[in-house]
Design an enzyme around this catalytic site. Structure first.
Site, mmCIF file in Angstrom:
data_model
loop_
_atom_site.group_PDB
_atom_site.id
_atom_site.type_symbol
_atom_site.label_atom_id
_atom_site.label_comp_id
_atom_site.label_asym_id
_atom_site.label_seq_id
_atom_site.Cartn_x
_atom_site.Cartn_y
_atom_site.Cartn_z
ATOM 1 N N HIS A 57 29.739 8.138 60.841
ATOM 2 C CA HIS A 57 28.618 7.817 61.715
ATOM 3 C C HIS A 57 27.954 9.111 62.182
ATOM 4 C CE1 HIS A 57 29.826 3.451 63.056
ATOM 5 N NE2 HIS A 57 29.774 3.591 61.746
ATOM 6 N N GLU A 59 27.126 10.177 65.115
ATOM 7 C CA GLU A 59 27.744 10.820 66.280
ATOM 8 C C GLU A 59 28.997 11.604 65.892
ATOM 9 O OE1 GLU A 59 26.878 7.590 65.875
ATOM 10 O OE2 GLU A 59 26.870 6.548 67.801
ATOM 11 N N CYS A 87 29.151 2.833 68.892
ATOM 12 C CA CYS A 87 30.198 1.809 68.708
ATOM 13 C C CYS A 87 31.474 2.307 69.412
ATOM 14 C CB CYS A 87 30.449 1.580 67.217
ATOM 15 S SG CYS A 87 31.312 2.953 66.409
ATOM 16 N N CYS A 90 32.740 5.728 68.067
ATOM 17 C CA CYS A 90 31.966 6.908 68.489
ATOM 18 C C CYS A 90 32.093 7.143 69.995
ATOM 19 C CB CYS A 90 30.512 6.746 68.073
ATOM 20 S SG CYS A 90 30.324 6.733 66.269
#
Lengths: 148, 148
Positions: A57, A59, A87, A90
């Site tokens: 992801h 992040e 999410c 993260c």
């Protein structure tokens, strides 16, 4: 560049530019930048398909990169800008990295950390939501619409 | 090797061996293996200090490595063994990777995902806890005791 321009909207626009790069690669269009003392020290976009890795992801990559820049794994005085609500994975990484502030644009009503537990983030972490919400949300919505 | 030996305790012992490798590097001693069709396809230990990266938990690295081995980012028919209860970050990654089963040894009363939200893991993911609990717990306790 004046102080005035280097505000949340300026940095979120940089995250948005990252999200557009993800879109160009047919990735879910989410982008992120991390800012330390008014300077972008890391920028990343979602690469889960390209890297064949659910952990890639925006992040996560930005946190790894920022720690590399600063030479320490804690990002205590940094702000993370991301185009969509983090999410739980993260948010957990943001907590471990001790980021002082998180700014996100669009809410994620299906996988956002707030659905699970707001305390995944450390209680001292400041959170702001809504900057460029419509544009960032539309980018993701249009992406999924094009997939149907 | 007989079917009988390749049980949860066998695989947890492999995760424990990984945890010991972390300890040798002065890392918080947590280890993980991922098993597909009775075969270990990934093994990893915590490397947050060595890599200067809060995201370098054993589970995160094992998930990335297992996806690489299988050539797909979903680990649907795999079991993840980890010596300590996953944190929200790792539980989130386990959910994204769609692992069918998670076995952990020691509970983490401070940072375990269950403290935050049991539904970070997908409701269909089977969870077992307690295999080699005492040994895995003691490894971490002794590590932190030595730091005081």
């Amino acid at each position: 560049m004046s102080e005035q321009i280097l505000n949340d909207e300026y940095f979120m626009r940089q995250a948005y530019i990252e999200a557009q790069k993800a879109q160009e690669k047919d990735e879910v269009p989410i982008g992120c930048v991390i800012v330390s003392q008014g300077r972008i020290i890391a920028r990343a976009h979602n690469l889960t398909e390209t890297l064949n890795d659910v952990t890639a992801h925006a992040e996560m990559q930005a946190i790894t990169a920022a720690a590399n820049v600063l030479g320490g794994k804690y990002l205590k005085d940094c702000t993370l800008y991301v185009t969509v609500e983090p999410c739980p994975m993260c948010a957990g990484a943001i907590a471990w990295a001790q980021l002082s502030r998180v700014v996100y644009a669009a809410e994620d009503e299906k996988r956002g950390y707030m659905l699970y537990s707001p305390i995944i983030l450390h209680p001292k972490t400041k959170v702001a939501q809504g900057v460029m919400q419509d544009e960032c949300s539309l980018l993701v919505k249009n992406f999924f619409k094009s997939k149907r």
